[in-house]
Design a protein around this motif. Structure first.
Motif, PDB file in Angstrom:
ATOM      1  N   ASP A  78       0.836  -1.210   0.000  1.00 54.29           N
ATOM      2  CA  ASP A  78       0.000   0.000   0.000  1.00 54.29           C
ATOM      3  C   ASP A  78       0.865   1.251   0.000  1.00 54.29           C
ATOM      4  OD1 ASP A  78      -2.195  -1.614   0.048  1.00 54.29           O
ATOM      5  OD2 ASP A  78      -2.448  -1.540   2.229  1.00 54.29           O
TER       6      ASP A  78
ATOM      7  N   ARG B 147       2.088   1.728  -3.409  1.00 55.16           N
ATOM      8  CA  ARG B 147       1.064   2.314  -4.291  1.00 55.16           C
ATOM      9  C   ARG B 147       0.908   3.811  -4.017  1.00 55.16           C
ATOM     10  NH1 ARG B 147      -1.783  -2.438  -2.585  1.00 55.16           N
ATOM     11  NH2 ARG B 147      -1.689  -4.077  -4.176  1.00 55.16           N
ATOM     12  N   ARG B 148       0.838   4.150  -2.709  1.00 55.12           N
ATOM     13  CA  ARG B 148       0.686   5.575  -2.375  1.00 55.12           C
ATOM     14  C   ARG B 148       1.896   6.367  -2.867  1.00 55.12           C
ATOM     15  NH1 ARG B 148      -1.137   3.366   2.518  1.00 55.12           N
ATOM     16  NH2 ARG B 148       0.888   3.777   3.484  1.00 55.12           N
ATOM     17  N   THR B 149       3.076   5.766  -2.684  1.00 59.19           N
ATOM     18  CA  THR B 149       4.281   6.457  -3.150  1.00 59.19           C
ATOM     19  C   THR B 149       4.253   6.657  -4.654  1.00 59.19           C
ATOM     20  OG1 THR B 149       5.524   5.478  -1.323  1.00 59.19           O
ATOM     21  CG2 THR B 149       6.796   6.383  -3.148  1.00 59.19           C
ATOM     22  N   ARG B 150       3.817   5.611  -5.376  1.00 54.04           N
ATOM     23  CA  ARG B 150       3.722   5.762  -6.829  1.00 54.04           C
ATOM     24  C   ARG B 150       2.724   6.859  -7.206  1.00 54.04           C
ATOM     25  NH1 ARG B 150       3.686  -0.559  -8.972  1.00 54.04           N
ATOM     26  NH2 ARG B 150       5.879  -1.020  -8.434  1.00 54.04           N
ATOM     27  N   ALA B 151       1.564   6.875  -6.492  1.00 52.34           N
ATOM     28  CA  ALA B 151       0.586   7.930  -6.783  1.00 52.34           C
ATOM     29  C   ALA B 151       1.171   9.306  -6.477  1.00 52.34           C
ATOM     30  CB  ALA B 151      -0.690   7.697  -5.966  1.00 52.34           C
ATOM     31  N   GLU B 152       1.855   9.406  -5.319  1.00 51.86           N
ATOM     32  CA  GLU B 152       2.465  10.700  -4.974  1.00 51.86           C
ATOM     33  C   GLU B 152       3.545  11.086  -5.980  1.00 51.86           C
ATOM     34  OE1 GLU B 152       3.880  10.163  -1.062  1.00 51.86           O
ATOM     35  OE2 GLU B 152       1.896  10.207  -0.106  1.00 51.86           O
TER      36      GLU B 152
ATOM     37  N   ALA C 121       3.541  10.217  -9.120  1.00 57.90           N
ATOM     38  CA  ALA C 121       2.852  10.678 -10.322  1.00 57.90           C
ATOM     39  C   ALA C 121       2.336  12.106 -10.137  1.00 57.90           C
ATOM     40  CB  ALA C 121       1.702   9.724 -10.652  1.00 57.90           C
ATOM     41  N   GLU C 122       1.706  12.369  -8.949  1.00 58.35           N
ATOM     42  CA  GLU C 122       1.247  13.736  -8.696  1.00 58.35           C
ATOM     43  C   GLU C 122       2.417  14.725  -8.686  1.00 58.35           C
ATOM     44  OE1 GLU C 122      -0.832  13.549  -5.051  1.00 58.35           O
ATOM     45  OE2 GLU C 122      -2.534  12.387  -5.818  1.00 58.35           O
TER      46      GLU C 122
END
Length: 800
Positions: free
Chosen positions: A235, A238-243, A245-246
């Protein structure tokens, strides 16, 4: 420490490769390409050169194409049939020597491949591998046979050595410092094979997973905690990847804003510069107009002053004329020239009127010029305001202006220094470009002056040393002459008028003579001692001759020599007889040695015959076969060899089964069960959980029941939303044909079986499923541990 390293790998007549040379780096070499491009083929070729043993060259399919396993991994990767294939490693040895280690591969009946290892030594660094591994015929390259390869190596100045066995080939590589071990035992070869296989296929070796896991990895009391942490880590990933990307989106936006702001700033700076230039141009034009207006005003003021002066003059003249008219009028009666005076007054009045008009027009011009001056001053003030605004708009360029001022100051400083250099060098035409050359000339001149100064200092020091040495030499000469005068008292004294050099040479010559005499003193003493010894010996010889009755008078020497010759002849004859006796003794010893060796050989033959008879009796008793003749022995040997081959095949089969059991035990220990990697991938994509992970702490007996109750659900995924997970899975590419999804919180039938029951009866939607309780369950950590121990025990039993 220098080590042997591989510089290149050459492949000849492999699948997809007729000839290719791959340069290898001393650290890391990467092979990149699509599936089927030949990456595995290149690695297998290097593998074959390092370990040319077909009993261990078994490769599984690493890509989407190629061989499927077994010996076809090599057979299926060879090139054109009917011609051999070659794989060779170009090695640089520690001493700078070049070594070519290669293997010739020849296809046999499928899937057999015959390997012939060889090494090439004595090659120069300029020799190309292509010239050795290819032959030119009919303007085309062909794969050479081994004899053609040997001829090409000989032409290149090298030597080709072919090995009959893998052991000799590996021993040769060890002796040349290529391999760390001789690799004579199967254990060493298995270790090398395992290392190469692990390096080629990746992953972790079986030895690490089975033997070092307990030492390197701390045992977890509960797998659920580990899986929870893994889930949290996923998780977090995933959050790191989303961050990330942002952050990338924000970075692109900020970069766009920065670029736009930079463009706006550049445009503003450009506009400010244009406005400043325009203001400067307007101010310059206004200043020019003001200067012109001031010049016109000054001219008009000068003209007005002239007119005023002329008007004052005219007024004075008019007053004088009027006084004169008044006097004329008063004297009109007295004079008759009243008419002339009246005419003169009229003329003056007309001239006064004309001057008065000119003065009025001049005052108007002055007023117009003053108005124009005021207007020009207003324009100038407006231009000055615009210039101030432009200056305020260029406030951010102050740093650049400061830099320009600094450079101007540096330029002025450079100009001053250049003027000083011109004055010092007397070169008024010296420029900045020529300053470097002038500086080089000055440095060269300074070096020459320093060298000249050093030379003069050295000559001064040498002169002082020469003076000191001359004084020392004169003192020594006086001492030598005084000593010579004492030694040669009868010799004439030296002439003091002669030059010191001649006197010194004469004194040195006398000293040399004295030294020669002194040097001969030990030799004279030795000669005297030798003469005395010879005299003593001669006296002793005379006394002994007299005792033997030999006369020592005239002719005694000839008689003595005759007797001495006779004695020497007798001695030579005695020596010849002794040599003949020694030769006969040596021949006898040789004969004795031969007889002894023959007796020993006969004893060995007798022992071998007794051992053979004993062995034949044992074979006859053990195998119940006749062993009386050579043919019977050969037939028995063939029978034993055949049995040995059968036993070796069975041993290999048991070894493969043992390795399979060990790998299964390692998989049960390390992977937490035999879980399909595709199922793990789908679990991560759906954010699901393996249903089997809920039963990690089951007792092994309960695990068998629960595994039978769950049936195919042991490989199911627990998801929060079954419909959403189904929508994600439908029409998506995957390798698993069936994926079971279970909703979180769903009730599962894991009730215990009745006493003595071995089958679990489960009611399904389409009917009833009857599943036999597993005798060796793998559900749960303890059940897997028990199963791993059983598999490992079975493997050890097979090994025994």
């Amino acid at each position: 420490m220098s080590r042997a390293h591989v510089t290149a790998l050459a492949l000849v007549n492999w699948k997809g490769v007729f000839y290719e040379r791959y340069l290898l780096d001393r650290h890391v070499t990467a092979l990149e390409g699509a599936n089927g491009a030949g990456k595995t083929t290149v690695m297998i070729a290097a593998y074959v050169v390092l370990l040319p043993d077909m009993t261990r060259l078994r490769f599984t399919n690493l890509g989407e194409s190629g061989a499927t396993g077994g010996d076809r991994g090599v057979f299926g990767r060879l090139g054109e049939p009917g011609r051999p294939s070659y794989a060779a490693l170009d090695l640089a040895l520690p001493g700078g020597e070049r070594l070519l280690a290669g293997v010739r591969l020849q296809r046999g009946a499928e899937p057999a491949v015959e390997l012939t290892p060889f090494v090439v030594t004595g090659l120069g660094k300029e020799v190309r591998l292509q010239d050795l591994l290819l032959v030119r015929r009919d303007d085309a390259d062909h794969v050479p046979e081994l004899d053609e390869l040997r001829a090409a190596v000989t032409r290149a100045g090298g030597a080709l050595e072919v090995f009959r066995s893998t052991r000799d080939y590996l021993a040769s590589l060890f002796e040349r410092g290529v391999t760390p071990l001789r690799l004579t035992s199967d254990e060493d070869k298995n270790k090398l094979n395992e290392m190469l296989r692990t390096s080629m296929t990746g992953g972790i070796s079986r030895a690490l997973t089975t033997e070092l896991r307990g030492f390197l990895l701390r045992e977890e009391t509960g797998l659920s905690d580990t899986l929870t942490r893994m889930r949290a880590n996923l998780d977090a990933c995933r959050r790191t990847r989303a961050e990330v990307a942002e952050a990338r989106v924000l970075e692109r936006e900020i970069s766009s804003i920065y670029e736009a702001g930079l463009a706006m700033f550049a445009a503003a700076v450009h506009a400010a510069r244009e406005a400043a230039d325009e203001g400067e141009r307007a101010a310059a034009a206004a200043a020019a107009a003001v200067a012109a207006a001031e010049r016109d005003a000054a001219e008009l003021a000068a003209a007005a002053e002239n007119v005023t002066a002329r008007q004052g003059n005219i007024d004075d003249r008019l007053a004088a004329a009027r006084a004169e008219v008044e006097r004329a009028t008063a004297a009109r009666d007295r004079r008759n020239a009243v008419v002339v005076a009246a005419t003169r007054v009229g003329e003056l009045e007309r001239e006064l009127a004309a001057r008065t008009g000119e003065a009025a027009s001049a005052r108007g011009a002055v007023d117009a010029t003053a108005a124009e001056r005021v207007a020009c001053r207003r324009v100038r003030d407006h231009a000055a305001d615009a210039y101030d605004r432009a200056s305020q708009g260029l406030a951010h360029l102050q740093t650049g202006l400061d830099e320009l001022h600094r450079r101007a100051h540096a330029h002025r400083h450079l100009r001053r220094r250049l003027d000083e250099a011109r004055a010092a060098l007397g070169e008024p035409g010296l420029t900045v470009d020529g300053a470097a050359a002038a500086r080089a000339r000055l440095i060269a001149g300074g070096g020459a002056l320093a060298a000249e100064r050093a030379r003069l200092d050295r000559e001064a020091r040498d002169a002082a040393l020469v003076r000191d040495e001359h004084a020392t030499a004169l003192a020594a000469l006086a001492v030598v002459e005084a000593a010579a005068a004492l030694a040669d008292r009868g010799a004439p004294p030296p002439d003091r008028d002669e030059p010191p050099h001649a006197r010194a040479r004469a004194a040195l010559a006398r000293l040399a003579d004295r030294e020669a005499l002194v040097a001969r003193a030990p030799a004279l003493a030795r000669e005297l001692a030798e003469v005395e010894r010879l005299v003593t010996r001669q006296d002793a010889a005379r006394a002994r001759a007299e005792a033997l009755g030999i006369a020592c008078g005239p002719g005694a020497s000839a008689a003595l020599h005759a007797r001495l010759d006779a004695v020497e002849l007798d001695v030579r004859e005695a020596d010849d007889a002794a040599r003949r006796d020694a030769a006969a003794e040596e021949a006898a010893r040789t004969r004795i040695g031969e007889l002894t060796a023959r007796r020993r050989a006969l004893d060995n033959l007798a022992s071998a015959a007794r051992f053979a008879a004993e062995l034949a009796g044992r074979l006859r008793a053990a195998l119940d076969a006749p062993v009386s003749t050579r043919a019977e022995l050969l037939a028995l040997r063939d029978r034993i060899v055949e049995d040995q081959r059968d036993l070796a095949a069975r041993r290999r089969a048991l070894g493969d089964e043992r390795e399979a059991l060990r790998r299964r035990a390692a998989a049960l220990d390390a992977a937490g069960g035999e879980v399909d990697p595709e199922l793990l991938r789908l679990r991560d994509e759906l954010g699901a959980e393996l249903l089997a992970e809920r039963f990690e702490d089951l007792d092994p007996d309960e695990a068998a029941v629960v595994e039978a109750r769950l049936g195919p659900l042991t490989g199911a995924l627990i998801v929060e939303d079954v419909d959403a997970a189904t929508a994600l899975l439908v029409e998506r590419p995957r390798t698993l044909a069936t994926v079971w999804l279970v909703a979180a919180g769903a009730a599962l039938d894991v009730a215990p079986l009745a006493d003595g029951a071995v089958d679990a009866v489960c009611v399904e939607q389409a009917g009833v499923r009857v599943t036999r309780r597993a005798t060796a369950p793998t559900l749960g950590r303890r059940a897997r541990a028990r199963r791993a121990e059983e598999v490992r025990a079975a493997a050890e039993e097979l090994g025994a």
